[in-house]
Motif scaffolding. Structure first.
Motif, PDB file in Angstrom:
ATOM      1  N   CYS A 115       0.728  -1.485  -0.391  1.00 36.04           N
ATOM      2  CA  CYS A 115       0.356  -0.103  -0.341  1.00 36.04           C
ATOM      3  C   CYS A 115       0.222   1.547  -0.118  1.00 36.04           C
ATOM      4  N   VAL A 116       1.706   1.085   0.873  1.00 29.02           N
ATOM      5  CA  VAL A 116       3.419   2.209   0.591  1.00 29.02           C
ATOM      6  C   VAL A 116       3.436   2.430  -0.877  1.00 29.02           C
ATOM      7  N   MET A 117       4.048   1.319  -1.542  1.00 28.00           N
ATOM      8  CA  MET A 117       4.454   1.187  -2.461  1.00 28.00           C
ATOM      9  C   MET A 117       3.462   1.969  -3.602  1.00 28.00           C
ATOM     10  N   TRP A 118       2.743   1.652  -3.572  1.00 27.89           N
ATOM     11  CA  TRP A 118       1.506   2.110  -4.271  1.00 27.89           C
ATOM     12  C   TRP A 118       0.353   2.997  -3.896  1.00 27.89           C
ATOM     13  N   PRO A 119       1.166   3.899  -3.856  1.00 27.92           N
ATOM     14  CA  PRO A 119      -0.142   4.922  -2.655  1.00 27.92           C
ATOM     15  C   PRO A 119      -1.450   5.303  -3.440  1.00 27.92           C
ATOM     16  N   ASN A 120      -1.209   5.149  -4.352  1.00 29.83           N
ATOM     17  CA  ASN A 120      -2.710   5.599  -4.956  1.00 29.83           C
ATOM     18  C   ASN A 120      -3.979   5.201  -5.436  1.00 29.83           C
ATOM     19  N   ASP A 121      -4.998   5.645  -5.432  1.00 26.92           N
ATOM     20  CA  ASP A 121      -6.512   5.130  -5.502  1.00 26.92           C
ATOM     21  C   ASP A 121      -6.268   4.440  -6.548  1.00 26.92           C
ATOM     22  N   GLN A 130      -1.127  -9.396  -8.716  1.00 23.47           N
ATOM     23  CA  GLN A 130       0.017  -9.988  -8.948  1.00 23.47           C
ATOM     24  C   GLN A 130       0.639  -9.223  -8.840  1.00 23.47           C
ATOM     25  N   GLN A 131       0.561  -8.245  -8.261  1.00 25.62           N
ATOM     26  CA  GLN A 131       1.718  -6.719  -7.236  1.00 25.62           C
ATOM     27  C   GLN A 131       2.063  -7.441  -6.356  1.00 25.62           C
ATOM     28  N   CYS A 132       1.012  -7.663  -5.491  1.00 24.62           N
ATOM     29  CA  CYS A 132       1.062  -7.708  -3.805  1.00 24.62           C
ATOM     30  C   CYS A 132       1.784  -8.658  -4.015  1.00 24.62           C
TER      31      CYS A 132
END
Length: 488
Positions: free
Chosen positions: A413-419, A432-434
């Motif tokens: 959630c921090v690495m990809w912070p935007n909604d 997949q990213q997670c």
């Protein structure tokens, strides 16, 4: 000839696949807000002839690996033994949007050659994951019945605990865990309840170099003399003695609960919980009661550089969180040379629950009239994947728990912070990213505690187990998650 064989034959004869185009590839399809390209658009429509992955690192660049449901998983042979070479570590950079290009190639054993074909459009992947999520959703009727039983038993016990032990007179119930974070999967049959005891003017001394475990002592002699029986000779507050007293009160009081069968499960070594088993056919529910100290004082220095949520939830939110009380749960530190049971571990479950509940970069995320995201869906799928793999490989994966995937999710959630990074329609890509981030952590045996950066949740002594789990997750990722459709 079955359907899969037919498609392979047609591909070898050079015929074109009859799989309909996904909605994302139609003319005028909506562009992905986070990637700036048409969802499902690929850079090439030509299938490349190559041996597909079976159990290794995920396909690079975010591209979904060729997959076939009928693929056989390699044996679990040298998994935990460490005989097999670990997969190479990979970049943590966010993967590109999954394209809809190369065709589906049946996964084959190592050394065999696969035939070229067409892969289903990415929309089919997302559809399958949504179907799994829908199966994991709790039925409202089941939730109501289960919570009614818990809300009958727990208040009864809390009142009895307050009355029978003066030190516990100010104890308060606080709900914790996945059920109250609304990420519980499958059945509402497990609940976590924290019994929170306010304490004042306490001294915290680290018991090791993790920054997570502490000895607790009073700076001044407590006014309530009942505390004295829980102190060791050196003045340390004994978690073991307090848990023992609490357990005895609960064991006696459950006999007075009518209308259902309530028993106290046998104590698990090193567990901070007192587990209740509640039976009222057809329901069987497990409730973990966790003794917790609450101190309104500054967080320990080990947390100073943790909780890096500024890009995600903002600087103000981080400051507000750090002004909250610190929680310590009665947890034995297994690194102690002599296990005396007088250590306490920092707990941030109250902060985690708030972050997961109010998870949006914008205040309107997932509100009734706001845009919807797939963050909670990804967390549920992560938990379910680990749960299924643990059922399939209980011995090799016994040391893993849901907190590992929860921590990896919070870092994601921090690495990809935007909604926009978690748009509801991009469930397959976000999941997949997670997974790729978690696999990277497993391959490096390094998963940093979200609040205590110096604390590695993956012990270096268990590298073989970490590599085993990374291979199993990679296999699932590259073959369409067959474990989601298996029963154990």
């Amino acid at each position: 000839m079955d359907a899969a064989g037919g498609r392979g034959a047609r591909a070898r004869r050079g015929r074109r696949s009859t799989v309909p185009r996904s909605r994302g590839t139609e003319k005028g399809a909506a562009r992905s807000p986070s990637r700036g390209r048409v969802a499902g658009e690929g850079s090439s429509a030509i299938a490349t002839l190559r041996t597909p992955r079976t159990d290794g690192t995920p396909a690079r660049g975010g591209r979904s690996a060729r997959r076939a449901p009928a693929a056989r998983e390699p044996p679990a042979g040298g998994a935990a033994g460490g005989a097999e070479a670990p997969p190479s570590s990979r970049s943590r950079a966010p993967a590109a949007r999954v394209p809809a290009a190369p065709g589906s190639v049946a996964a084959v054993p190592d050394g065999a050659v696969a035939a070229a074909g067409r892969r289903p459009p990415p929309a089919a992947d997302a559809l399958r994951l949504r179907e799994v999520l829908s199966r994991l959703s709790l039925l409202r009727e089941d939730v109501s019945e289960a919570s009614t039983l818990v809300n009958t038993v727990v208040p009864h016990l809390v009142q009895a605990i307050r009355d029978k032990e003066s030190c516990f007179s100010s104890i308060e119930r606080q709900s914790a865990g996945s059920y109250y974070e609304r990420v519980k999967i499958s059945e509402p049959n497990e609940f976590d309840i924290m019994l929170v005891m306010p304490v004042t003017r306490i001294q915290l001394d680290e018991s090791d170099d993790t920054g997570a475990y502490y000895y607790v002592s009073f700076k001044r002699s407590p006014k309530e003399k009942g505390w004295l029986k829980f102190l060791e000779e050196d003045g340390k507050l004994s978690a073991f003695k307090m848990l023992q007293a609490l357990r005895e009160i609960i064991k006696q009081e459950v006999k007075n609960i009518k209308g259902m069968q309530v028993t106290v499960a046998r104590k698990k070594a090193g567990s901070p919980a007192i587990t209740l088993q509640i039976k009222k056919p057809p329901l069987e529910i497990s409730v973990d009661i966790i003794l917790t100290l609450e101190a309104q004082q500054s967080w320990p220095p080990s947390t100073q550089t943790g909780l890096k949520i500024e890009p995600w939830l903002g600087t103000k939110k981080r400051r507000d969180f750090r002004f909250r009380s610190i929680y310590l749960v009665a947890k034995q530190n297994k690194r102690e040379k002599v296990l005396r049971g007088n250590t306490w571990r920092l707990s941030f479950s109250h902060i985690e629950k708030d972050m997961i509940k109010n998870h949006g970069n914008s205040k309107t995320c997932c509100e009734s009239n706001g845009p919807k995201c797939c963050r909670k869906g990804c967390l549920k799928l992560l938990k379910f994947l680990l749960e299924q793999l643990k059922r399939k490989h209980p011995k090799e994966l016994e040391k893993f728990c849901s907190y590992h995937v929860k921590t990896a999710f919070l870092h994601s959630c921090v690495m990809w912070p935007n909604d926009t990074d978690w748009h509801l329609g991009n469930l397959d890509h976000s999941f997949q990213q997670c997974l790729e981030f978690f696999v990277d952590c497993l391959q490096k045996s390094q998963l940093t505690h979200f609040f205590i950066p110096q604390y590695n949740l993956l012990s270096q002594e268990d590298k073989a187990r970490h590599h085993f789990l990374s291979r199993k997750i990679s296999y699932e990722l590259n073959n369409g998650f067959p474990v989601f459709h298996e029963s154990y």
